[in-house]
Design a protein around this motif. Structure first.
Motif, PDB file in Angstrom:
ATOM      1  N   GLU A 192       1.004  14.696   0.032  1.00 31.54           N
ATOM      2  CA  GLU A 192       1.973  13.724  -0.473  1.00 31.54           C
ATOM      3  C   GLU A 192       1.363  12.333  -0.565  1.00 31.54           C
ATOM      4  OE1 GLU A 192       5.633  13.746   1.759  1.00 31.54           O
ATOM      5  OE2 GLU A 192       5.785  15.913   1.404  1.00 31.54           O
ATOM      6  N   LEU A 193       0.589  12.037   0.453  1.00 26.96           N
ATOM      7  CA  LEU A 193      -0.009  10.705   0.526  1.00 26.96           C
ATOM      8  C   LEU A 193      -0.897  10.446  -0.680  1.00 26.96           C
ATOM      9  CD1 LEU A 193      -0.115   8.334   2.580  1.00 26.96           C
ATOM     10  CD2 LEU A 193      -2.322   9.240   3.266  1.00 26.96           C
ATOM     11  N   PHE A 194      -1.677  11.483  -1.056  1.00 26.88           N
ATOM     12  CA  PHE A 194      -2.611  11.274  -2.160  1.00 26.88           C
ATOM     13  C   PHE A 194      -1.935  11.321  -3.521  1.00 26.88           C
ATOM     14  CE2 PHE A 194      -5.790  12.096   1.054  1.00 26.88           C
ATOM     15  CZ  PHE A 194      -6.723  11.139   0.721  1.00 26.88           C
ATOM     16  N   SER A 253       3.129   5.372  -5.184  1.00 27.60           N
ATOM     17  CA  SER A 253       3.390   4.089  -4.529  1.00 27.60           C
ATOM     18  C   SER A 253       2.361   3.814  -3.437  1.00 27.60           C
ATOM     19  CB  SER A 253       4.801   4.069  -3.950  1.00 27.60           C
ATOM     20  OG  SER A 253       4.863   4.885  -2.804  1.00 27.60           O
ATOM     21  N   SER A 254       1.860   4.877  -2.779  1.00 28.33           N
ATOM     22  CA  SER A 254       0.846   4.636  -1.744  1.00 28.33           C
ATOM     23  C   SER A 254      -0.448   4.141  -2.387  1.00 28.33           C
ATOM     24  CB  SER A 254       0.607   5.886  -0.908  1.00 28.33           C
ATOM     25  OG  SER A 254      -0.131   6.831  -1.637  1.00 28.33           O
ATOM     26  N   TRP A 255      -0.779   4.652  -3.555  1.00 31.40           N
ATOM     27  CA  TRP A 255      -1.949   4.153  -4.275  1.00 31.40           C
ATOM     28  C   TRP A 255      -1.764   2.699  -4.678  1.00 31.40           C
ATOM     29  CZ3 TRP A 255      -6.621   5.875  -4.345  1.00 31.40           C
ATOM     30  CH2 TRP A 255      -6.856   7.235  -4.140  1.00 31.40           C
ATOM     31  N   GLN A 256      -0.562   2.429  -5.099  1.00 27.38           N
ATOM     32  CA  GLN A 256      -0.272   1.050  -5.498  1.00 27.38           C
ATOM     33  C   GLN A 256      -0.426   0.095  -4.314  1.00 27.38           C
ATOM     34  OE1 GLN A 256       3.562   1.276  -7.303  1.00 27.38           O
ATOM     35  NE2 GLN A 256       2.744   1.157  -9.374  1.00 27.38           N
ATOM     36  N   TYR A 276      -2.272   0.602  -1.707  1.00 31.08           N
ATOM     37  CA  TYR A 276      -3.691   0.514  -1.391  1.00 31.08           C
ATOM     38  C   TYR A 276      -4.377  -0.511  -2.305  1.00 31.08           C
ATOM     39  CZ  TYR A 276      -8.617   1.836  -1.765  1.00 31.08           C
ATOM     40  OH  TYR A 276      -9.977   1.805  -1.822  1.00 31.08           O
ATOM     41  N   TRP A 277      -4.089  -0.386  -3.571  1.00 30.95           N
ATOM     42  CA  TRP A 277      -4.725  -1.267  -4.550  1.00 30.95           C
ATOM     43  C   TRP A 277      -4.311  -2.726  -4.326  1.00 30.95           C
ATOM     44  CZ3 TRP A 277      -8.767  -1.713  -7.135  1.00 30.95           C
ATOM     45  CH2 TRP A 277      -8.868  -2.571  -8.234  1.00 30.95           C
ATOM     46  N   LYS A 278      -3.047  -2.904  -3.994  1.00 33.37           N
ATOM     47  CA  LYS A 278      -2.528  -4.244  -3.752  1.00 33.37           C
ATOM     48  C   LYS A 278      -3.187  -4.857  -2.518  1.00 33.37           C
ATOM     49  CE  LYS A 278       1.965  -6.078  -3.901  1.00 33.37           C
ATOM     50  NZ  LYS A 278       3.398  -5.833  -3.661  1.00 33.37           N
ATOM     51  N   SER A 279      -3.342  -4.030  -1.471  1.00 33.52           N
ATOM     52  CA  SER A 279      -3.942  -4.556  -0.242  1.00 33.52           C
ATOM     53  C   SER A 279      -5.419  -4.872  -0.469  1.00 33.52           C
ATOM     54  CB  SER A 279      -3.785  -3.564   0.904  1.00 33.52           C
ATOM     55  OG  SER A 279      -4.494  -2.381   0.612  1.00 33.52           O
ATOM     56  N   LEU A 280      -6.035  -4.083  -1.339  1.00 35.46           N
ATOM     57  CA  LEU A 280      -7.444  -4.340  -1.638  1.00 35.46           C
ATOM     58  C   LEU A 280      -7.577  -5.651  -2.406  1.00 35.46           C
ATOM     59  CD1 LEU A 280     -10.047  -2.870  -1.025  1.00 35.46           C
ATOM     60  CD2 LEU A 280      -9.969  -1.855  -3.292  1.00 35.46           C
ATOM     61  N   LYS A 281      -6.666  -5.856  -3.341  1.00 36.96           N
ATOM     62  CA  LYS A 281      -6.686  -7.096  -4.110  1.00 36.96           C
ATOM     63  C   LYS A 281      -6.367  -8.292  -3.205  1.00 36.96           C
ATOM     64  CE  LYS A 281      -4.087  -6.521  -7.758  1.00 36.96           C
ATOM     65  NZ  LYS A 281      -3.425  -6.620  -9.068  1.00 36.96           N
ATOM     66  N   PHE A 282      -5.565  -8.006  -2.169  1.00 34.13           N
ATOM     67  CA  PHE A 282      -5.177  -9.076  -1.258  1.00 34.13           C
ATOM     68  C   PHE A 282      -6.394  -9.664  -0.520  1.00 34.13           C
ATOM     69  CE2 PHE A 282      -3.529 -10.485   2.923  1.00 34.13           C
ATOM     70  CZ  PHE A 282      -2.782 -11.546   2.451  1.00 34.13           C
ATOM     71  N   GLY A 327      -2.100  -5.897   4.670  1.00 40.87           N
ATOM     72  CA  GLY A 327      -3.390  -5.213   4.701  1.00 40.87           C
ATOM     73  C   GLY A 327      -3.213  -3.751   5.063  1.00 40.87           C
ATOM     74  N   THR A 328      -4.140  -2.914   4.611  1.00 41.13           N
ATOM     75  CA  THR A 328      -4.093  -1.501   4.995  1.00 41.13           C
ATOM     76  C   THR A 328      -5.441  -1.093   5.568  1.00 41.13           C
ATOM     77  OG1 THR A 328      -4.796  -0.856   2.791  1.00 41.13           O
ATOM     78  CG2 THR A 328      -2.430  -0.862   3.214  1.00 41.13           C
ATOM     79  N   TYR A 329      -5.408  -0.043   6.380  1.00 44.42           N
ATOM     80  CA  TYR A 329      -6.674   0.476   6.922  1.00 44.42           C
ATOM     81  C   TYR A 329      -7.538   1.035   5.804  1.00 44.42           C
ATOM     82  CZ  TYR A 329      -4.894  -0.149  11.588  1.00 44.42           C
ATOM     83  OH  TYR A 329      -4.417  -0.710  12.727  1.00 44.42           O
ATOM     84  N   ALA A 330      -6.884   1.632   4.828  1.00 38.87           N
ATOM     85  CA  ALA A 330      -7.645   2.220   3.720  1.00 38.87           C
ATOM     86  C   ALA A 330      -8.487   1.150   3.040  1.00 38.87           C
ATOM     87  CB  ALA A 330      -6.691   2.858   2.718  1.00 38.87           C
ATOM     88  N   ALA A 331      -7.894  -0.008   2.785  1.00 34.63           N
ATOM     89  CA  ALA A 331      -8.632  -1.087   2.138  1.00 34.63           C
ATOM     90  C   ALA A 331      -9.745  -1.592   3.058  1.00 34.63           C
ATOM     91  CB  ALA A 331      -7.692  -2.228   1.787  1.00 34.63           C
TER      92      ALA A 331
END
Lengths: 502, 218
Positions: free
Chosen positions: B3-5, B9-12, B14-20, B41-45
């Motif tokens: 589900e996560l992958f 919205s989880s991708w979004q 992730y992308w937002k936190s990376l841009k952050f 922030g996310t751990y993934a980023a």
């Protein structure tokens, strides 16, 4: 420095990751001739020089055998040996490829009372055939004309800074074309003693640097008076030998140098002095000029190379003789090591510790004087050595194509020879083949030459592609601008009143 | 997991936190406050940034011009080389957390890790273009390279200081004090680790020799 960084990096991680495990290193037999690469790793090499012949007193046909000879001098085809133990000078003439004939044995001269030598240690002969002999035991340097008539005497310098009690012991000397004499005297460390051609003392030139750093300073501050007296005093070291090269500069070498000072490059084993006594030796090599980089310890031999003598070929290759390990080191005019060979031992081409005391050259042949075996070893260039010398000469003569070919041949003989790659690169650079030159320089980490080649290459490339570059730049600015413009027009149209739906 | 992958919205997020992270490096005080307090922030980023940093570190070896970086390939161990970033990072994160948690630090271990990773952004950001740039300059222009190279490190360092202050909600003086203290904490950890490893290896060696002796007697 590079080595240090390498070690520290590896060590720091090793201690953490592999604490407890031990590293095993093993010594490897190496070839007679060797060299160091950019990383200061030892690279085996085909021979640059090989032993041509070893000459002893018997080969020269001398009745009294040589005894602890100290000095060697070559002018044209004549070789002069200072037979120190027998208080005489022997003049030899080189006949053909491998024959030496005794021409003259000089054990006395004419014109003054005290007309014999006492332990002469060095001799020099000028173009007119006049002799300059360092008569160590008699505290003088005598100048004789070619018929051995006394001309001049150079005695202890009359200088107020010199200790009265020091006995003048002229050890080594060199003369320039104007008849000036440069002399090293045992116990005098103010530099070379310089005499004018009329025998007057004109000053000390080129004193060695005093090595001193802040740890010494602190140590000295903290020490008591008694301790301080026992410490090594900070005085310049004496030179061991000098050589007047064909351009009138004096090569001076010093052997007894502090290990740390050598490593930190605060002391020089080899210097090239101009008339003012300034060091003008070019040091563009990847590592400093002090012979062996790795000293090791064994068989009673330790510490750095001890440069006992130096000679310089006409192509400015400086060749140093290490009497500690009986090795010979060659450095080119940029201060890069060209070859190193030799070792301790009894067979031809090897010397016992402290045996090799003097080196001279006839053209590219090397003559090494052994004071223990009382012999002269002649080294001749091999095909490899000959090729390298030829390549250097062709380059100096401006024949870059031929030089490049010679370097290529040298590279084929010795694929680990960094100078060959750089030589090929330099000849390509002169031929304006920049792209190829860059590859050769990059292989051997020669960033200065690489930058030279690259600068030209870059310039050429920009000139060739100026049209494309301009177009790309224009597009780079024009496209975003155009997109913005289109967008704003679109926006205006969208919000314009006339298009609003009723 | 699936589900996560698959979740858009989880991708979004992730992308937002990376841009952050881009906002963080230009507005460190505001950015790092929001990173944890506003959960931007996310751990993934953070992991992505760390991996990019590691890749930059390795790619440097190969792609930087030899004029600036000469690599002695014979002694390169890629894992040791990577650990030259990972090991100090782990030391700092653990050391800093262990210390600040005793002195009113509000940041949790994970948050310290996340913030530190976000601080590494300038490194890959500068190093990748710098690698390319290095191949177009000569020795004479080496100054540009050194300055920019230094800039990437100084920037990271300043970010770390700023980030730690915001995460732990420290005043400036207290923050700097604890940055210095963290360095000492790192040293202490290294010391203990070395002690630990040498003890272990001694212990292992003891049992090995015991075993050998035993087999020998049998």
């Amino acid at each position: 420095m590079k080595r240090l960084l390498k070690r520290i990096g590896a060590l720091a991680l090793c201690t953490v990751v592999f604490a407890g495990s031990t590293m095993v290193t093993c010594a490897k037999d190496r070839s007679y001739t060797y060299n160091y690469d950019f990383w200061e790793d030892v690279q085996d090499s085909p021979d640059f020089y090989t032993v041509g012949e070893v000459y002893t007193s018997k080969d020269f046909g001398l009745e009294t055998r040589l005894k602890a000879p100290q000095g060697l001098f070559v002018r044209d085809n004549f070789v002069y040996i200072c037979d120190t133990g027998n208080n005489r000078i022997i003049k030899l003439e080189k006949e053909g490829k491998d024959k030496f004939d005794v021409v003259q044995i000089i054990d006395e001269f004419y014109g003054i009372e005290n007309n014999t030598f006492s332990g002469p240690t060095d001799v020099a002969v000028n173009a007119e055939g006049e002799y300059f002999i360092a008569d160590k035991g008699n505290s003088r340097v005598v100048k004789l004309d070619k018929d051995l008539n006394f001309m001049l005497e150079f005695v202890k310098p009359d200088d107020s800074t010199l200790d009265e009690e020091i006995v003048f012991q002229p050890n080594k000397l060199a003369i320039d074309t104007a008849g000036r004499v440069y002399c090293i005297s045992t116990g005098i460390n103010k530099g070379l003693i310089k005499y004018e051609n009329d025998g007057t003392f004109s000053g000390f030139v080129g004193a060695t640097r005093v090595s001193f750093d802040w740890t010494d300073y602190i140590q000295k501050k903290l020490a008591t008076q008694a301790q301080r007296e026992k410490m090594v005093s900070f005085v310049p070291t004496e030179y061991d030998n000098i050589y007047m090269d064909s351009e009138g500069f004096v090569y001076a070498c010093a052997g007894s140098l502090d290990e740390d000072a050598l490593r930190s490059e605060s002391a020089d084993a080899l210097r090239r002095l101009n008339l003012m006594g300034n060091d003008i030796l070019v040091r563009n090599g990847d590592f400093p000029i002090y012979g062996d980089l790795y000293w090791g310890e064994g068989g009673g031999i330790k510490g750095p190379s001890y440069f006992a003598d130096v000679t310089a070929l006409d192509n400015k290759v400086a060749i140093c003789l290490d009497k500690n390990r009986g090795r010979i080191f060659g450095y080119d005019d940029q201060g890069k090591m060209m070859f190193a060979f030799g070792g301790n031992g009894g067979i031809a081409g090897y010397f016992r510790q402290n045996a090799a005391v003097a080196i001279e050259h006839i053209d590219n042949e090397l003559l090494v004087l052994d004071q223990l075996d009382c012999s002269i070893t002649v080294f001749r260039t091999t095909e490899f050595g000959e090729t390298v010398y030829k390549a250097m000469k062709l380059f100096d003569d401006g024949e870059y194509d031929a030089s490049g070919e010679a370097w290529t041949k040298a590279m084929q003989i010795n694929g680990n020879y960094d100078l060959a790659y750089i030589g090929i690169g330099r000849s390509l650079l002169r031929q304006e083949k920049y792209r190829e030159a860059m590859d050769y320089f990059e292989l051997k980490y020669d960033e200065d030459n690489y930058s030279k080649a690259f600068k030209q290459y870059r310039k050429q490339w920009v000139e060739d592609h100026i049209g494309v570059i301009v177009v790309v730049l224009v597009l780079l600015f024009a496209i975003p601008g155009a997109i913005g413009k289109v967008k704003s027009i679109k926006h205006e149209i969208e919000i314009a009143d006339i298009f609003k739906l009723q | 997991m699936k589900e996560l992958f698959m979740n858009r919205s989880s991708w979004q997020r992730y992308w937002k936190s990376l841009k952050f992270s881009m906002y963080c490096i230009t507005h460190p005080l505001d950015g790092f406050w929001d990173l944890t307090h506003e959960k931007r922030g996310t751990y993934a980023a953070a992991n992505t940034i760390l991996i990019l940093t590691l890749i930059a570190r390795i790619a440097q070896l190969r792609f930087t011009s030899f004029v600036f970086l000469r690599v002695y390939w014979e002694e390169i161990n890629i894992f040791l080389y990577l650990s030259s970033i990972l090991f100090p990072l782990a030391l700092f994160v653990v050391g800093n957390w262990a210390l600040t948690t005793l002195f009113d630090g509000k940041g949790r271990l994970g948050q310290v890790y996340m913030a530190t990773c976000y601080c590494l952004v300038p490194y890959p950001l500068i190093q990748f273009p710098l690698m390319i740039f290095s191949n177009f300059v000569t020795v004479d222009e080496a100054e540009f390279y050194t300055v920019i190279n230094g800039l990437s490190l100084v920037w990271c360092a300043l970010l770390i200081i700023a980030a730690m202050g915001q995460i732990h909600e420290y005043s400036l003086a207290k923050n700097i004090l604890f940055m210095v203290a963290s360095l000492f904490a790192m040293l202490v950890i290294v010391f203990i680790l070395m002690l630990f490893f040498s003890m272990i290896s001694q212990g292992v060696a003891y049992f090995i020799s015991l075993g050998k002796e035993f087999l020998f007697r049998l």
